[in-house]
Structures are given as structure tokens and as C-alpha cells.
Motif scaffolding. Structure first.
Motif, mmCIF file in Angstrom:
data_model
loop_
_atom_site.group_PDB
_atom_site.id
_atom_site.type_symbol
_atom_site.label_atom_id
_atom_site.label_comp_id
_atom_site.label_asym_id
_atom_site.label_seq_id
_atom_site.Cartn_x
_atom_site.Cartn_y
_atom_site.Cartn_z
ATOM 1 N N VAL A 187 24.214 -12.662 -29.763
ATOM 2 C CA VAL A 187 24.216 -13.805 -30.685
ATOM 3 C C VAL A 187 23.050 -14.739 -30.402
ATOM 4 C CG1 VAL A 187 26.692 -13.652 -31.087
ATOM 5 C CG2 VAL A 187 25.837 -15.177 -29.280
ATOM 6 N N ARG A 188 22.611 -14.807 -29.169
ATOM 7 C CA ARG A 188 21.517 -15.720 -28.834
ATOM 8 C C ARG A 188 20.206 -15.332 -29.508
ATOM 9 N NH1 ARG A 188 22.688 -16.764 -22.361
ATOM 10 N NH2 ARG A 188 23.746 -18.785 -22.604
ATOM 11 N N GLN A 189 20.044 -14.061 -29.850
ATOM 12 C CA GLN A 189 18.781 -13.645 -30.441
ATOM 13 C C GLN A 189 18.837 -13.536 -31.968
ATOM 14 O OE1 GLN A 189 18.304 -10.104 -31.746
ATOM 15 N NE2 GLN A 189 20.555 -10.198 -31.769
ATOM 16 N N ILE A 235 30.525 -18.816 -36.196
ATOM 17 C CA ILE A 235 31.293 -17.662 -35.727
ATOM 18 C C ILE A 235 32.764 -17.899 -35.974
ATOM 19 C CG2 ILE A 235 32.085 -16.393 -33.692
ATOM 20 C CD1 ILE A 235 29.419 -16.644 -32.455
ATOM 21 N N VAL A 236 33.448 -16.888 -36.504
ATOM 22 C CA VAL A 236 34.902 -16.898 -36.569
ATOM 23 C C VAL A 236 35.406 -15.594 -35.969
ATOM 24 C CG1 VAL A 236 34.888 -16.007 -38.959
ATOM 25 C CG2 VAL A 236 36.933 -17.139 -38.058
ATOM 26 N N GLY A 237 36.405 -15.697 -35.106
ATOM 27 C CA GLY A 237 37.023 -14.524 -34.506
ATOM 28 C C GLY A 237 38.528 -14.615 -34.664
ATOM 29 N N ALA A 238 39.209 -13.478 -34.515
ATOM 30 C CA ALA A 238 40.661 -13.460 -34.669
ATOM 31 C C ALA A 238 41.260 -12.384 -33.780
ATOM 32 C CB ALA A 238 41.055 -13.220 -36.124
ATOM 33 N N GLY A 239 42.408 -12.709 -33.175
ATOM 34 C CA GLY A 239 43.101 -11.725 -32.355
ATOM 35 C C GLY A 239 43.931 -12.392 -31.282
ATOM 36 N N GLY A 240 44.237 -11.625 -30.234
ATOM 37 C CA GLY A 240 45.022 -12.131 -29.124
ATOM 38 C C GLY A 240 44.144 -12.502 -27.951
ATOM 39 N N SER A 241 44.680 -12.370 -26.743
ATOM 40 C CA SER A 241 43.930 -12.781 -25.558
ATOM 41 C C SER A 241 42.690 -11.926 -25.358
ATOM 42 C CB SER A 241 44.820 -12.710 -24.321
ATOM 43 O OG SER A 241 45.275 -11.378 -24.106
ATOM 44 N N ALA A 300 28.407 -20.219 -25.367
ATOM 45 C CA ALA A 300 26.976 -20.142 -25.064
ATOM 46 C C ALA A 300 26.112 -20.754 -26.151
ATOM 47 C CB ALA A 300 26.572 -18.677 -24.847
ATOM 48 N N LEU A 301 26.690 -21.007 -27.318
ATOM 49 C CA LEU A 301 25.926 -21.522 -28.446
ATOM 50 C C LEU A 301 25.905 -23.046 -28.438
ATOM 51 C CD1 LEU A 301 27.244 -19.013 -31.118
ATOM 52 C CD2 LEU A 301 24.953 -19.058 -30.084
#
Length: 397
Positions: free
Chosen positions: A84-86, A93-99, A111-112
Motif C-alpha cells: 500500500v505504501r507504493q 482502505i476498507v476491510g472486513a472479517g474477523g480477527s 502505516a498510512l
């Protein structure tokens, strides 16, 4: 407009992630779907495969696809940070899920830079989220049901997440080019008069960003400094170091004072609230401290006075960090007391303990023209000390 990145494990959550992707796209926002599954098998639907992300690991894709879940998740998380840094097209960013998803995606979010939209739909969002959020501005949304298929609940929650991300990406604006330079200041209740006095005096010259020195606050101050948001750190309340070294509950970790060592950032610091170590309710304080001096701040917060022995350790630790700093350094010693409780007639007034702190800082700091310790014969909350801080800021910057 930059793109919203929808990130998750497509080998187990493709239906849900594509649902989010489609709703963001329907709002007119570009989308990049990214797979961070920890198997080599190609999963259809993602724009960027897990193999394409894995090659960004410093040791290559082989370090990710180990066949052992724990090591694979940790390695993929590292690869995603580098990926993602490059990317110059990243708008959020969107993410979905468990642990597992949270462990994979949240390091990249942390990091962003602060301000870039970050949203994590996670079944752990109703519990302790500090391991995921850290010092970043990650928004977490509890999905109510598990992220396991689409149903009347998950559709609504995931749609809300998609629409929120679309709105954040569309509305994002870069800081104004003519904005005042920003200062990062640390504050605790017992140093509030000092910090408020400094911010009032500097109003119109600098934008003062105040951080509550409760552990996460110090980490956030360091992150903004690392990210280049600050013209200087005006770190008047370093109490989190006492918690780190004396077993308190509000430590900001070993990296406190780390950012000025990595960047040539002006650092103006002091000893605010180093007379105290923070614990929760009195009954939670470890029994090893039973003979110490305490002040009950309220039913949930107990303060323990630092001793001369504690303060010698704290002073030496601070001096070692000051010696590593690359920019100009001024560290002010308020010889009349370091907090509202450390004053004649108040609970933590102990001149010998303060003297041990000041002497250790002076003894172990390698003073130069650029790095100086300044004695101020005033209490930290007195007008004299406030004026000296303001004068120092103006002279250093």
C-alpha cells in the motif's frame, strides 16, 4: 479521485468483499479489490491477487506462503504494508472479517498517514480494539453477525461501511497550502494550565495540536511527528515515561521520544507529571507498591508518587533519548514542581524526588549548542514557566 481499496481474504470472504466493492463503485468511486489470502491458489474476483501482494515481502512470496497460518498471516501483513505504501492511487482502505482479517489489514492501515480514510468491519470491534487501532485513526464497525455470508443484517452493515468509505474518499481534501505550521503538545489534567497558556500565547503563529498523555496520546503524537505533520514537538507532559518504567497502565511504549531521533525535528520538552504513575482503581494496584504514596484521583484512577530512585531511572532514560535526537533540543526543568499535585501543601510535593529527576537529566545529557537543558525557577503551571516555553518555541523555530 483516488480509489477505495477493498482488502480481505477472498478465499473465505469473496462474497462479502465484492458486495462492498460493488456498492462503493455504485457511488461513483473507483475501487481496487485486493486479496490477502495466505494460500497460493488464485481466487477470482480480486483486481490484485494474493501472489501480487506477497512479492512485496522483503524476503519474497515464499516467506508468505509457508503453509502455517500464524506465520503466513504475519508475513502477508508485512507484505501488504509495503504494497500500500507504493500505491499512488490509494484514497482509502476498507476491510472486513474477523480477527484474522484485522491482523492482516490493520498494520497497513496504521502505516498510512493520519487523515487517509480507514474503515475496518470486524467482529472484535465491540471489545478491546487498541491492538488494531493503535495510534492511528482507524474507524471500526461491529457487524453484529459474523462476516460469513450475506443476510438481512450483514447486507445492511456492509452497505453502511461501503457508503461511509465512498463518502470519505469523495470528500477528502488535502490540507490548505497556507495552513499555519503545526506544533504537537502533550497534556495531562495536572499540566493543563501550562499547555493552555502556551497554546493561547502562540495562537495565530502556530496550529497547536494537543495530545492527552494517556499512552495512546503519546503514540499519536509520535506518529504525527513521524508522518511529517509537525513543525516541532512541544512535549511538556512526559508522564507516560513514568508509567513505562514504573509499571503504570498509561505507558506509550519504548518508542516514546522516538520520532525526533528518526527525523531532524525540533524538540522542546519538559517533566510534566513525572511525579506520578497511573493505575486504575486502588484495588488494582499491585501489592508490591503498598507502601508507596498514593492520591485517589477518582474511583477509577489512582496516582502513585514517583520516588527519588524512580526519578533517577526516568531521568537517565530521558537523557539517553535526548542524546539520540537529530534536531535542536531544549528540555526545560520546572524547579518549582512538575504538576498541580507537586507544589507546596499538595499531595505529591517532594523536592528531593524532583531534584533526583533533574540531576539525572543534567548528568546524563550530552549538552551541545543544539541540545540544551534549561533550568526554570518556577512551577510548571506558573506564568513564568509558560513564558519561557513560548520564548523557547519562538527562538528555536
Amino acid at each position: 479521485m483516488k480509489a477505495a481499496f477493498v482488502i480481505g481474504t477472498f478465499d473465505t470472504k469473496a462474497e462479502e468483499l465484492l458486495f462492498v466493492r460493488d456498492r462503493i463503485r455504485a457511488r461513483g468511486v473507483p475501487v481496487v479489490a485486493i486479496d490477502v489470502s495466505t494460500t497460493r491458489h488464485h481466487v477470482p474476483g480480486a483486481d490484485v491477487s494474493a501472489a501480487q501482494v506477497a512479492v512485496f515481502h522483503p524476503a519474497g512470496a515464499g516467506a508468505v506462503f509457508t503453509g502455517e497460518r500464524a506465520s503466513a498471516v504475519a508475513a502477508m501483513a508485512d507484505a501488504l504494508v509495503a504494497f500500500v505504501r507504493q500505491r499512488g492511487d490509494l484514497g482509502g482502505i476498507v476491510g472486513a472479517g474477523g480477527s484474522g482479517a484485522a491482523a492482516l489489514v490493520s498494520p497497513a492501515m496504521r502505516a498510512l498517514p493520519v487523515g487517509l480514510p480507514k474503515l475496518l468491519v470486524c467482529t472484535h470491534a465491540s471489545g478491546d480494539v487498541r491492538p488494531y487501532v493503535g495510534s492511528s485513526d482507524i474507524a471500526m464497525l461491529y457487524p453484529v453477525v459474523d462476516v460469513s455470508g450475506l443476510n438481512r443484517i450483514s447486507r445492511q452493515v456492509l452497505a453502511n461501511a461501503a457508503h461511509a468509505m465512498a463518502g470519505m474518499v469523495r470528500a477528502w481534501q488535502a490540507p490548505a497550502a497556507d495552513a499555519l505550521p503545526a506544533l504537537g503538545l502533550s497534556m495531562f489534567g495536572v499540566t493543563t494550565p501550562c499547555v493552555q497558556g502556551v497554546t493561547h500565547a502562540l495562537q495565530g503563529e502556530y496550529e497547536c495540536l494537543v495530545f492527552h498523555a494517556t499512552g495512546a496520546g503519546g503514540q499519536s503524537l509520535e506518529k504525527l511527528a513521524d508522518d511529517g505533520h509537525l513543525a516541532a514537538m512541544v512535549d511538556l507532559t512526559t508522564t507516560e515515561i513514568a508509567d513505562l518504567l514504573c509499571g503504570g497502565v498509561l505507558s506509550a511504549g519504548e518508542d516514546r521520544l522516538g520520532a525526533p531521533s528518526r527525523r531532524a525535528l525540533p524538540y522542546i520538552g519538559s517533566c510534566g507529571a513525572l511525579d506520578m504513575v497511573n493505575f486504575w482503581a486502588r484495588e488494582t494496584v499491585p501489592t508490591q507498591f503498598d507502601e508507596r504514596l498514593f492520591h485517589i484521583h477518582n474511583a477509577n484512577v489512582t496516582l502513585m508518587r514517583t520516588t527519588p530512585t524512580d526519578n533517577r531511572r526516568i531521568g537517565e532514560w530521558i537523557a539517553q533519548r535526548l542524546n539520540r535526537m537529530r534536531g535542536p533540543v531544549r528540555f526545560l526543568l520546572p524547579e518549582g514542581g512538575v504538576s498541580a499535585l507537586d507544589a507546596p501543601g499538595h499531595a505529591f510535593w517532594w523536592p528531593e524526588a524532583d531534584a533526583a529527576l533533574f540531576d539525572a537529566i543534567l548528568r546524563h545529557t550530552e549538552q551541545t549548542e543544539a541540545r540544551r537543558i534549561v533550568r526554570v525557577p518556577a512551577h510548571i503551571n506558573d506564568a513564568t514557566f509558560i513564558a519561557e516555553v513560548v520564548r523557547t518555541v519562538r527562538s528555536v523555530l
